[in-house]
Design an enzyme around this catalytic site. Structure first.
Site, PDB file in Angstrom:
ATOM      1  N   ASP A 277       0.847  -1.185   0.000  1.00  0.00           N
ATOM      2  CA  ASP A 277       0.000   0.000   0.000  1.00  0.00           C
ATOM      3  C   ASP A 277       0.887   1.241   0.000  1.00  0.00           C
ATOM      4  O   ASP A 277       1.982   1.238   0.578  1.00  0.00           O
ATOM      5  CB  ASP A 277      -0.901   0.027   1.237  1.00  0.00           C
ATOM      6  CG  ASP A 277      -2.176  -0.785   1.049  1.00  0.00           C
ATOM      7  OD1 ASP A 277      -2.619  -0.929  -0.101  1.00  0.00           O
ATOM      8  OD2 ASP A 277      -2.722  -1.268   2.054  1.00  0.00           O
TER       9      ASP A 277
ATOM     10  N   ARG B 170      -0.985  -0.908  -8.769  1.00  0.00           N
ATOM     11  CA  ARG B 170      -2.345  -0.496  -8.426  1.00  0.00           C
ATOM     12  C   ARG B 170      -2.438   1.029  -8.501  1.00  0.00           C
ATOM     13  O   ARG B 170      -1.782   1.732  -7.731  1.00  0.00           O
ATOM     14  CB  ARG B 170      -2.711  -0.967  -7.017  1.00  0.00           C
ATOM     15  CG  ARG B 170      -4.086  -0.465  -6.536  1.00  0.00           C
ATOM     16  CD  ARG B 170      -4.237  -0.630  -5.033  1.00  0.00           C
ATOM     17  NE  ARG B 170      -4.270  -2.018  -4.648  1.00  0.00           N
ATOM     18  CZ  ARG B 170      -3.888  -2.478  -3.445  1.00  0.00           C
ATOM     19  NH1 ARG B 170      -3.406  -1.638  -2.538  1.00  0.00           N
ATOM     20  NH2 ARG B 170      -3.956  -3.761  -3.172  1.00  0.00           N
TER      21      ARG B 170
END
Length: 306
Positions: free
Chosen positions: A132, A182
């Site tokens: 992340d 992502r």
């Protein structure tokens, strides 16, 4: 303005206590969080995969302050991966990891060793790991750790945030063969010097980054619920002759589930970001900031407090 207020509230311990003690807060949390334990997360994951979706599981928590906390997060992920394997859910699944939860801010080498162990365990059960991305102060560190990990675990993915002015350049560096990236809009309060402030500017950056990722040989992971951006991503996939298995859509647990089902029914890979754990408050508030219409849902819960 509302987004700024919500992000400020995400740092308020007073508001956190208010939300946590509200009678209907469990309903709010259940909408966005797949439970507080590994078993509950696996139950939610099985339900999602049973409908043709794939999953990326995130153990909620960030910004640990001690080595003991960081070690506990590592142990939690190792237990999660073992449980996924035993439940028959590991193959094709992903786990999302925040490096700050592993001690990135106070001991980057130790955090790197923790996430390396997680990657090794994930590889052993045919699962992937995605790092992340957090606030802009950790971006360089996160990318450095990513490059270290990919030497041993080339399928390690990373998130990038379209609202950061640097992200187009990062996408060019990352759009390489086998690279899992992502692309999301971003959910932290950032200064204008490093981040676009207007929604239209963030959207334009998102599309520019889409073009870079789809034109390269990597594996784009399009993380958005915005109907316009989803349609643009579908168009870009056709333009660059991308087969459905050569990219994926990613959406959050509890947000636009009908759209998740629609995309999967059309043959796209749709990965649901499935968080679990007790440290849900900061995550919840960032979800509200991303889509302020959800504030009404939370407001009804707060007004019900007895």
């Amino acid at each position: 303005m509302l987004r700024s207020v919500i992000l400020a509230a995400s740092r308020s311990t007073t508001i956190e206590r208010l939300v946590a003690t509200t009678p209907l807060s469990r309903d709010v949390v259940r909408r966005f969080v797949g439970g507080t334990s590994i078993d509950e997360a696996l139950t939610a994951g099985a339900q999602l995969t049973g409908t043709g979706l794939t999953i990326s599981i995130d153990h909620l928590g960030e910004d640990t302050t001690t080595a003991e906390q960081a070690s506990a997060v590592r142990a939690e992920y190792l237990a999660l991966l073992d449980a996924l394997d035993r439940a028959g859910l590991a193959v094709g699944a992903d786990v999302s990891v925040k490096l700050s939860a592993l001690g990135q801010r106070f001991d980057e080498p130790a955090a790197t060793e923790h996430v390396r162990a997680i990657c090794a365990a994930a590889t052993g059960v045919d699962c992937t790991v995605t790092l992340d991305m957090e606030d802009h102060t950790t971006t360089d560190s996160t990318l450095d750790v990513l490059h270290t990990l990919r030497a041993e675990h080339p399928r390690t993915g990373v998130a990038v945030q379209a609202y950061l002015r640097r992200t187009e350049a990062d996408c060019r560096d990352l759009a390489t063969a086998g690279s899992r990236v992502r692309l999301c809009k971003g959910a932290y309060a950032e200064p204008e010097s490093v981040a676009y402030q207007a929604a239209i500017d963030v959207d334009k950056s998102f599309v520019r980054c889409l073009n870079i990722l789809f034109s390269g040989p990597g594996h784009p992971m399009v993380a958005t619920h915005d109907p316009r951006l989803i349609a643009i991503a579908e168009d870009r996939a056709r333009w660059f002759d991308r087969a459905p298995e050569e990219f994926e859509f990613q959406m959050l647990y509890g947000v636009r589930p009908a759209e998740q089902t629609r995309l999967a029914a059309e043959g796209y890979t749709v990965r649901v970001y499935l968080p679990y754990g007790t440290d849900w408050y900061g995550y919840l508030m960032r979800r509200l900031a991303e889509r302020p219409a959800n504030v009404a849902f939370l407001g009804r819960a707060l007004r019900s407090r007895s």
